[in-house]
Design an enzyme around this catalytic site. Structure first.
Site, PDB file in Angstrom:
ATOM      1  N   SER A 110      -8.044   1.749  -1.961  1.00  0.00           N
ATOM      2  CA  SER A 110      -7.662   0.362  -1.699  1.00  0.00           C
ATOM      3  C   SER A 110      -8.526  -0.163  -0.554  1.00  0.00           C
ATOM      4  CB  SER A 110      -6.166   0.301  -1.394  1.00  0.00           C
ATOM      5  OG  SER A 110      -5.738  -1.021  -1.284  1.00  0.00           O
ATOM      6  N   ASP A 130       0.375   3.747  -2.606  1.00  0.00           N
ATOM      7  CA  ASP A 130       0.084   3.948  -4.026  1.00  0.00           C
ATOM      8  C   ASP A 130      -0.846   5.164  -4.153  1.00  0.00           C
ATOM      9  OD1 ASP A 130      -0.038   3.508  -6.747  1.00  0.00           O
ATOM     10  OD2 ASP A 130      -1.642   2.015  -6.608  1.00  0.00           O
ATOM     11  N   HIS A 182      -7.500  -1.383  -5.753  1.00  0.00           N
ATOM     12  CA  HIS A 182      -6.617  -2.554  -5.658  1.00  0.00           C
ATOM     13  C   HIS A 182      -7.461  -3.810  -5.490  1.00  0.00           C
ATOM     14  CE1 HIS A 182      -3.100   0.114  -4.084  1.00  0.00           C
ATOM     15  NE2 HIS A 182      -3.295   0.216  -5.376  1.00  0.00           N
TER      16      HIS A 182
END
Lengths: 189, 281
Positions: free
Chosen positions: A14, A134, A41
């Site tokens: 991310s 995540d 992301h």
């Protein structure tokens, strides 16, 4: 260390992903024999330029996935914005519009869990820099299925939350720097 | 990959899932057996956790004996995510590139396959009204999920979604204000009944049901991504056979007919927006 010959690599990242992936994907050669699925992301409403960007820098093929894309070696597959990316059991990749996971679509957990289901022990997961959690559950699923989990050393990560969450769930994961990850992948692929 | 990734024995959970899907088919004639496994697995695991069953087998047992399980499971098995004028570029392409062709026909049939809660349907009806085509058009809106069809028929949405719908509509080249078509109250908006005048709602399955005749445009976005490849081929074949000569098929932004067994029956009409045209026939 590796009991099963890996058939694929899955990568999640991310915040700081661009720089981290730049230390990895462009270092792999054309005869790298594994497919690499990547979730980064990205905002849902933007056209992603990740695939184009890395295509220009890399010798392996780099594409943004369309539903039912066949899985081929020496290719990096990026999840498109606003879709989850899953490994399917017919040698293809799938996309879905299911609800975001930890506010993320695409979600690293979704990719990793599907990879654990399909490849079992024969997959290597790489969890990189990021500012949320995540990927940790997904990495755990891969470890549980006997796959190999590599986590970027949080001390070298742009954002530490993601690798730290990964390590909390997968304490036995291999911790490496970006260069170390690149070297590792070159060895197995 | 040369060799398919299949283990020598099936995992218990995989067996349980197959048995549950078989049970739903035999008992209720809902056929999810050829849905993409990765996503089905995720959603059945979710259902199992949230509905409080110890195993997927337990969920199967209940499904056979308790009819109220069906709508609950359908809520998990069919994904209801949509928004009005989603991917505004798609609707702009329909408006600017497809509509000029449609205008040459005296009457039109449009099929919104897998209409879910109706967002895509109302987007197209409004677009057709703006383009002066609504009066000569019949819209067929189909889905397998009765609850979704009821939501579509009601045309009521949460007020907090309207800002996004309005923005999308504007970006799609909307010629009117979206607020012309709804009234707001109690945190919800209710779309104008007259938008339903030309719509036929119907229960139809792309998996088990047959051809739906002579359509000029079929819009089926992000429905087939939940199917495996064999089922996608069936659905695309069904669309091909349901289209009039030179009819149009619009699919989701990240779907493609490239991998379809019927790819040769279509040409890319607006490549960027995944709008295809039926060729031959």
């Amino acid at each position: 260390m590796i009991s099963t010959d890996p058939k694929a690599v899955v990568i999640g990242a991310s915040a700081g992903a661009l720089e981290a992936l730049t230390s990895i994907l462009p270092t792999l050669s054309r005869d790298f024999r594994l497919p690499i699925m990547v979730v980064v992301h990205i905002p849902p409403d933007k056209r992603s330029v990740l695939a184009e960007l890395f295509r220009a820098k890399s010798s392996i093929e780099v594409i943004e996935v369309e539903d039912k894309e066949p899985i081929r070696p020496a290719t990096a597959y990026f999840a498109p914005p606003d879709y989850h990316l899953l490994v399917e059991d017919q040698g293809t990749l799938g996309l879905t519009n299911e609800e975001p996971v930890l506010f993320s679509r695409p979600s690293i957990d979704v990719l990793f869990e599907s990879a654990a289901d399909v490849y079992g022990a024969a997959v290597v997961a790489v969890l990189l820099t990021g500012a949320n959690q995540d990927g940790a559950r997904g990495a755990f699923a891969i470890a549980k299925a006997g796959g190999h989990v590599i986590i970027q050393n949080p001390q070298t990560a742009f954002a530490t939350a993601m690798p730290e969450a990964g390590l909390a769930l997968c304490p036995d994961a291999t911790v490496l720097s970006l260069d170390g990850i690149s070297e590792y992948l070159k060895r197995i692929g | 990959m040369d060799a398919p990734v299949i283990e020598t024995f099936e995992k218990v959970e995989d067996i349980e899932i197959r048995l549950l899907l078989e049970a739903l088919y035999l008992r209720y004639h809902y056929d999810f057996r050829n849905y993409a496994t990765g996503s089905i697995k995720r959603r059945l695991r979710q259902a199992r956790e949230q509905l409080g069953f110890a195993t997927i087998s337990a969920m199967q047992e209940r499904s056979l004996h308790d009819e109220t399980m069906l709508p609950r499971l359908l809520g998990y098995l069919t994904v209801q995510v949509s928004e009005m004028f989603r991917d505004p570029g798609y609707f702009r392409a329909i408006r600017e590139i497809v509509v000029p062709h449609l205008k040459t026909y005296p009457s039109l049939k449009i099929w919104i396959a897998g209409c879910s809660g109706g967002e895509e349907l109302y987007s197209l009806v409004i677009l057709f009204r703006e383009e002066g085509l609504e009066d000569r058009t019949i819209f067929y809106a189909t889905d397998i999920n009765q609850e979704a069809l009821q939501i579509a028929e009601a045309g009521v949405y949460d007020l907090d979604r309207i800002q996004l719908f309005t923005e999308n509509h504007r970006k799609s080249g909307g010629k009117s204000s979206l607020s012309d078509y709804y009234s707001a109250g109690y945190g919800r908006v209710s779309f104008d009944r007259t938008l339903r005048d030309r719509v036929v709602f119907s229960d139809h399955s792309l998996v088990t049901d047959a051809v739906f005749g002579e359509m000029n445009l079929i819009s089926c976005r992000n429905v087939m991504i939940y199917f495996d490849k064999a089922l996608q081929d069936r659905a695309v074949g069904l669309f091909r056979d349901s289209l009039a000569r030179k009819g149009f098929l619009g699919i989701g932004a990240k779907e493609s007919l490239r991998f379809s067994a019927h790819a040769d029956d279509f040409r890319e009409f607006v490549r960027q927006e995944k709008i295809y045209q039926r060729i031959g026939k």
